[in-house]
Design an enzyme around this catalytic site. Structure first.
Site, PDB file in Angstrom:
ATOM      1  N   GLN A   1      26.853  35.831  34.952  1.00 11.69           N
ATOM      2  CA  GLN A   1      28.152  35.376  34.242  1.00 11.69           C
ATOM      3  C   GLN A   1      28.132  34.167  33.616  1.00 11.69           C
ATOM      4  O   GLN A   1      29.069  33.491  33.376  1.00 11.69           O
ATOM      5  CB  GLN A   1      29.336  35.515  35.451  1.00 11.69           C
ATOM      6  CG  GLN A   1      29.458  34.563  36.380  1.00 11.69           C
ATOM      7  CD  GLN A   1      30.543  34.749  37.496  1.00 11.69           C
ATOM      8  OE1 GLN A   1      30.404  35.748  38.251  1.00 11.69           O
ATOM      9  NE2 GLN A   1      31.562  33.943  37.615  1.00 11.69           N
TER      10      GLN A   1
ATOM     11  N   LEU B   1      43.046  23.291  41.562  1.00  9.20           N
ATOM     12  CA  LEU B   1      42.057  22.855  42.241  1.00  9.20           C
ATOM     13  C   LEU B   1      40.928  23.767  41.580  1.00  9.20           C
ATOM     14  O   LEU B   1      41.194  25.048  41.461  1.00  9.20           O
ATOM     15  CB  LEU B   1      42.044  23.429  43.601  1.00  9.20           C
ATOM     16  CG  LEU B   1      43.097  22.424  44.481  1.00  9.20           C
ATOM     17  CD1 LEU B   1      42.797  22.670  45.985  1.00  9.20           C
ATOM     18  CD2 LEU B   1      42.871  20.810  44.087  1.00  9.20           C
TER      19      LEU B   1
ATOM     20  N   GLY C   1      31.128  29.880  46.223  1.00  8.75           N
ATOM     21  CA  GLY C   1      30.867  28.691  46.969  1.00  8.75           C
ATOM     22  C   GLY C   1      31.472  27.297  46.550  1.00  8.75           C
ATOM     23  O   GLY C   1      32.307  27.263  45.643  1.00  8.75           O
TER      24      GLY C   1
ATOM     25  N   HIS D   1      40.183  28.219  47.491  1.00  4.60           N
ATOM     26  CA  HIS D   1      39.504  29.268  48.159  1.00  4.60           C
ATOM     27  C   HIS D   1      40.013  29.612  49.552  1.00  4.60           C
ATOM     28  O   HIS D   1      40.202  30.685  49.992  1.00  4.60           O
ATOM     29  CB  HIS D   1      38.049  28.821  48.323  1.00  4.60           C
ATOM     30  CG  HIS D   1      37.302  28.849  46.900  1.00  4.60           C
ATOM     31  ND1 HIS D   1      36.974  27.342  46.721  1.00  4.60           N
ATOM     32  CD2 HIS D   1      36.985  29.563  46.019  1.00  4.60           C
ATOM     33  CE1 HIS D   1      36.287  27.568  45.338  1.00  4.60           C
ATOM     34  NE2 HIS D   1      36.178  28.973  45.054  1.00  4.60           N
TER      35      HIS D   1
HETATM   36  O1  PAF Z   1      35.910  33.714  40.434  1.00  5.51           O
HETATM   37  C1  PAF Z   1      34.734  33.499  40.968  1.00  5.51           C
HETATM   38  O2  PAF Z   1      34.285  32.626  41.856  1.00  5.51           O
HETATM   39  C2  PAF Z   1      33.495  34.357  40.384  1.00  5.51           C
HETATM   40  O3  PAF Z   1      33.822  34.679  39.084  1.00  5.51           O
HETATM   41  C3  PAF Z   1      33.371  35.692  41.383  1.00  5.51           C
HETATM   42  C4  PAF Z   1      34.905  36.373  41.280  1.00  5.51           C
HETATM   43  C5  PAF Z   1      33.116  35.219  42.855  1.00  5.51           C
HETATM   44  C6  PAF Z   1      32.321  36.433  40.816  1.00  5.51           C
HETATM   45  O4  PAF Z   1      31.158  35.827  40.758  1.00  5.51           O
END
Ligand code: PAF
Length: 273
Positions: free
Chosen positions: A57, A181, A27, A33
């Site tokens: 993570q 970005l 998000g 993105h």
């Molecule tokens: O790159 C990211 O935003 C995150 O590491 C991912 C791949 C969505 C996993 O949480």
């Protein structure tokens, strides 16, 4: 665009499709993105994005709590980019019990660079991506080259587990001054934002020096020192082989990768050459 929050609703909605193309995200979306979403649209019969801030993570001292949650703005941007379906589960939905089973990526790839400075990071990434793949069952998944090592780790996981997913790499999107970005750019003060592009300049200079024949380790040390003198705290600036991120032999395809802290914000970037 439809938004679903549960696995049951996701599966129900996807039952009509044979080739989902998937963009997993945490998000706080930006043009980087959205470019991945536009890329995904070229590959499947339905385009799915996920938004899930994955606790697994983040290290305890990292920005899990502060990570911006901007679901409505993200959903609006995804819809405008042509995404068909947003999967936005909460933690209880994706991790209904403590996630005791995890995916341990190859330490030769995942234990270096980001893996050295953020131990456990790639275990968290692989575990959630494996789980999201099980939920969405995509034919294609798009990951940005901005997170270059993450892309290689995911490609390795998919290959080693023979997962029926084609991983597509999306190009890094940059601001007009060249800054890659990133959601974390939003943490920068105005002065830091003006300085932040220096990471990409340092990588370009490092690549040029190595290309011109400078010894790799000397060029790397000079790049680290140059950023340090500007007030950064670099974790690494290094030139590696593009596929395995080991020190490259002459003539092999290379990538310069860097991670450095500017104030409280840790930025990463890379440059293939
Ligand atoms: O790159 C990211 O935003 C995150 O590491 C991912 C791949 C969505 C996993 O949480």
């Amino acid at each position: 665009m439809e938004t679903v929050h549960t696995l049951a609703a996701l599966r129900e909605r996807l039952s009509r499709h044979r080739r989902p193309a998937f963009v997993p995200t945490m998000g706080n979306l930006h043009e980087g993105h959205l470019a991945l979403v536009r890329e995904a649209r070229r590959h499947g019969d339905v385009t799915v994005a996920s938004i899930f801030v994955n606790r697994l993570q983040f290290l305890p001292h990292e920005d899990f709590d502060a990570y911006p949650r901007t679901l409505q703005a993200d959903a609006d941007q995804l819809a405008a980019a042509g995404c068909d379906l947003l999967f936005a589960p909460n933690e209880r939905e994706l991790y209904p019990e403590p996630q005791a089973w995890t995916v341990q990526p190859d330490p030769a790839l995942a234990g270096i660079l980001e893996g050295e400075f953020r131990p456990g990071f790639f275990t968290g990434v692989c575990t959630v991506v494996m789980k999201l793949f099980q939920c969405v069952q995509p034919a294609v998944a798009v990951f940005g080259k901005k997170d270059y090592q993450q892309l290689l780790v995911i490609q390795g996981m998919v290959r080693q587990f023979a997962m029926p997913v084609q991983v597509v790499a999306g190009e890094t999107q940059r601001a007009a001054d060249g800054l890659a970005l990133s959601s974390r750019n939003g943490y920068l003060s105005a002065a830091e934002r003006a300085e932040a592009v220096q990471l990409s300049f340092a990588l370009r200079q490092l690549a040029q020096r190595v290309q011109a024949g400078a010894p790799r380790e000397e060029a790397e040390a000079a790049a680290v020192q140059a950023l340090r003198e500007r007030g950064w705290q670099p974790d690494y600036l290094t030139v590696r082989h593009r596929q395995d991120l080991l020190p490259p032999a002459p003539g092999q395809p290379r990538v310069a990768l860097g991670a450095a802290r500017l104030g409280a914000t840790r930025l990463i970037d890379n440059l293939e050459f």
